[in-house]
Scaffold this motif. Structure first.
Motif, PDB file in Angstrom:
ATOM      1  N   HIS A   1       2.843   1.714  -3.422  1.00  0.00           N
ATOM      2  CA  HIS A   1       1.654   2.042  -4.634  1.00  0.00           C
ATOM      3  C   HIS A   1       0.721   3.188  -4.181  1.00  0.00           C
ATOM      4  O   HIS A   1      -0.116   3.844  -4.768  1.00  0.00           O
ATOM      5  CB  HIS A   1       0.676   0.871  -4.810  1.00  0.00           C
ATOM      6  CG  HIS A   1       1.662  -0.033  -5.752  1.00  0.00           C
ATOM      7  ND1 HIS A   1       2.073   0.208  -6.829  1.00  0.00           N
ATOM      8  CD2 HIS A   1       2.023  -1.231  -5.168  1.00  0.00           C
ATOM      9  CE1 HIS A   1       2.894  -0.978  -7.320  1.00  0.00           C
ATOM     10  NE2 HIS A   1       2.930  -1.811  -6.243  1.00  0.00           N
TER      11      HIS A   1
ATOM     12  N   GLU B   1      -7.104  -6.269  -6.455  1.00  0.00           N
ATOM     13  CA  GLU B   1      -7.095  -5.770  -7.941  1.00  0.00           C
ATOM     14  C   GLU B   1      -6.301  -6.499  -8.804  1.00  0.00           C
ATOM     15  O   GLU B   1      -6.382  -7.025  -9.829  1.00  0.00           O
ATOM     16  CB  GLU B   1      -6.874  -4.326  -8.037  1.00  0.00           C
ATOM     17  CG  GLU B   1      -7.899  -3.533  -7.308  1.00  0.00           C
ATOM     18  CD  GLU B   1      -7.500  -2.115  -7.135  1.00  0.00           C
ATOM     19  OE1 GLU B   1      -6.495  -1.708  -7.912  1.00  0.00           O
ATOM     20  OE2 GLU B   1      -8.273  -1.188  -6.674  1.00  0.00           O
ATOM     21  N   GLN B   2      -4.898  -6.840  -8.245  1.00  0.00           N
ATOM     22  CA  GLN B   2      -4.173  -7.730  -9.034  1.00  0.00           C
ATOM     23  C   GLN B   2      -4.629  -9.153  -9.431  1.00  0.00           C
ATOM     24  O   GLN B   2      -4.352  -9.546 -10.493  1.00  0.00           O
ATOM     25  CB  GLN B   2      -2.747  -7.488  -8.452  1.00  0.00           C
ATOM     26  CG  GLN B   2      -1.770  -6.335  -8.353  1.00  0.00           C
ATOM     27  CD  GLN B   2      -1.854  -5.413  -9.671  1.00  0.00           C
ATOM     28  OE1 GLN B   2      -1.464  -5.941 -10.586  1.00  0.00           O
ATOM     29  NE2 GLN B   2      -2.561  -4.408  -9.629  1.00  0.00           N
TER      30      GLN B   2
ATOM     31  N   TYR C   1      -2.461   1.992   5.139  1.00  0.00           N
ATOM     32  CA  TYR C   1      -1.979   1.404   4.207  1.00  0.00           C
ATOM     33  C   TYR C   1      -2.047   0.061   3.904  1.00  0.00           C
ATOM     34  O   TYR C   1      -1.956  -0.595   2.718  1.00  0.00           O
ATOM     35  CB  TYR C   1      -0.510   1.891   4.493  1.00  0.00           C
ATOM     36  CG  TYR C   1      -0.102   3.228   3.914  1.00  0.00           C
ATOM     37  CD1 TYR C   1      -0.187   3.442   2.604  1.00  0.00           C
ATOM     38  CD2 TYR C   1       0.301   4.192   4.881  1.00  0.00           C
ATOM     39  CE1 TYR C   1       0.222   4.912   2.047  1.00  0.00           C
ATOM     40  CE2 TYR C   1       0.348   5.622   4.455  1.00  0.00           C
ATOM     41  CZ  TYR C   1       0.622   5.849   3.105  1.00  0.00           C
ATOM     42  OH  TYR C   1       0.559   7.226   2.682  1.00  0.00           O
TER      43      TYR C   1
ATOM     44  N   GLY D   1       0.833  -1.226   0.013  1.00  0.00           N
ATOM     45  CA  GLY D   1      -0.034  -0.085   0.140  1.00  0.00           C
ATOM     46  C   GLY D   1       0.850   1.284   0.031  1.00  0.00           C
ATOM     47  O   GLY D   1       0.487   2.209  -0.918  1.00  0.00           O
TER      48      GLY D   1
ATOM     49  N   GLY E   1      -5.264  -0.324   2.142  1.00  0.00           N
ATOM     50  CA  GLY E   1      -5.039   0.039   0.660  1.00  0.00           C
ATOM     51  C   GLY E   1      -4.285  -0.920   0.022  1.00  0.00           C
ATOM     52  O   GLY E   1      -4.369  -1.227  -1.247  1.00  0.00           O
ATOM     53  N   GLY E   2      -2.976  -1.526   0.541  1.00  0.00           N
ATOM     54  CA  GLY E   2      -2.613  -2.755  -0.008  1.00  0.00           C
ATOM     55  C   GLY E   2      -3.216  -4.050  -0.516  1.00  0.00           C
ATOM     56  O   GLY E   2      -3.275  -4.653  -1.357  1.00  0.00           O
TER      57      GLY E   2
ATOM     58  N   GLU F   1      -6.477  -3.804  -0.912  1.00  0.00           N
ATOM     59  CA  GLU F   1      -7.133  -3.707  -2.072  1.00  0.00           C
ATOM     60  C   GLU F   1      -6.352  -4.046  -3.332  1.00  0.00           C
ATOM     61  O   GLU F   1      -6.964  -4.327  -4.481  1.00  0.00           O
ATOM     62  CB  GLU F   1      -7.768  -2.148  -1.911  1.00  0.00           C
ATOM     63  CG  GLU F   1      -9.010  -2.056  -1.118  1.00  0.00           C
ATOM     64  CD  GLU F   1      -9.832  -0.664  -1.201  1.00  0.00           C
ATOM     65  OE1 GLU F   1      -9.180   0.043  -1.905  1.00  0.00           O
ATOM     66  OE2 GLU F   1     -10.581  -0.435  -0.572  1.00  0.00           O
ATOM     67  N   TYR F   2      -5.014  -3.369  -3.401  1.00  0.00           N
ATOM     68  CA  TYR F   2      -4.261  -3.302  -4.527  1.00  0.00           C
ATOM     69  C   TYR F   2      -3.840  -4.695  -4.784  1.00  0.00           C
ATOM     70  O   TYR F   2      -4.208  -5.224  -5.905  1.00  0.00           O
ATOM     71  CB  TYR F   2      -2.927  -2.471  -4.337  1.00  0.00           C
ATOM     72  CG  TYR F   2      -2.207  -2.485  -5.345  1.00  0.00           C
ATOM     73  CD1 TYR F   2      -2.440  -1.512  -6.427  1.00  0.00           C
ATOM     74  CD2 TYR F   2      -1.044  -3.618  -5.559  1.00  0.00           C
ATOM     75  CE1 TYR F   2      -1.570  -1.526  -7.621  1.00  0.00           C
ATOM     76  CE2 TYR F   2      -0.166  -3.282  -6.867  1.00  0.00           C
ATOM     77  CZ  TYR F   2      -0.583  -2.498  -7.728  1.00  0.00           C
ATOM     78  OH  TYR F   2       0.123  -2.562  -8.838  1.00  0.00           O
TER      79      TYR F   2
ATOM     80  N   ARG G   1      -1.350   3.737  -1.838  1.00  0.00           N
ATOM     81  CA  ARG G   1      -2.588   3.107  -1.537  1.00  0.00           C
ATOM     82  C   ARG G   1      -3.092   3.373  -0.048  1.00  0.00           C
ATOM     83  O   ARG G   1      -2.761   2.518   0.704  1.00  0.00           O
ATOM     84  CB  ARG G   1      -3.118   1.914  -2.213  1.00  0.00           C
ATOM     85  CG  ARG G   1      -2.670   1.886  -3.449  1.00  0.00           C
ATOM     86  CD  ARG G   1      -3.827   2.372  -4.380  1.00  0.00           C
ATOM     87  NE  ARG G   1      -5.146   1.874  -4.141  1.00  0.00           N
ATOM     88  CZ  ARG G   1      -5.676   0.838  -4.974  1.00  0.00           C
ATOM     89  NH1 ARG G   1      -5.116   0.489  -6.202  1.00  0.00           N
ATOM     90  NH2 ARG G   1      -6.684   0.220  -4.753  1.00  0.00           N
TER      91      ARG G   1
END
Length: 138
Positions: free
Chosen positions: A27, A96-97, A86, A24, A89-90, A92-93, A29
């Motif tokens: 990136h 998404e990946q 963070y 996070g 956010g990480g 979530e990232y 996020r």
């Protein structure tokens, strides 16, 4: 988090959170937790290995660079909150990946780690002058 722990072989949820917070932060996020979702992160559980506290503190110090008092013992909760945002956010990232790449979480994790090493070139040696750049000896 369960999928990451089981499929990507993270030993504990703490390890998942530490990795997610690093992702996070890398990136940029930072996603606040919505109220009522999950339990609060317990600092003593999170910082069991010594490096965990260092990561939490480094993230907070970089987010609030003009406020050295963020490292004060009275502001632990603020540092944990920053870390948690963070980590969220990480997560979530990473999700998404997994969704975009249509691959298991373990492969997405491997790709993220490989990307970090190839993008940054890994650890680089630093000279004493570089380490002391900006230090005042008054």
């Amino acid at each position: 988090m369960v999928e990451l722990q089981e499929d990507a072989h993270f030993p504990t949820f703490r390890d998942v959170l530490l990795f997610a917070a690093a992702v996070g932060f890398r990136h940029d996020r930072r996603v606040p937790f919505t109220t009522g979702v999950g339990d609060a992160i317990r600092y003593d559980t999170l910082t069991a290995p010594p490096f965990s506290e260092a990561l939490i503190n480094m993230i907070a110090a970089n987010v609030v660079p003009d406020d050295p008092e963020v490292m004060d013992s009275t502001r632990v909760e603020e540092r944990i909150n920053i870390f948690g945002e963070y980590a969220n956010g990480g997560l979530e990232y990473i999700q998404e990946q997994v969704n975009v790449r249509h691959q298991p979480a373990a492969l997405a994790i491997i790709d993220l780690v490989a990307e970090a090493f190839t993008t940054d070139g890994g650890a680089k040696p630093a000279s004493v002058d570089e380490l002391l750049d900006g230090v005042s000896w008054r």
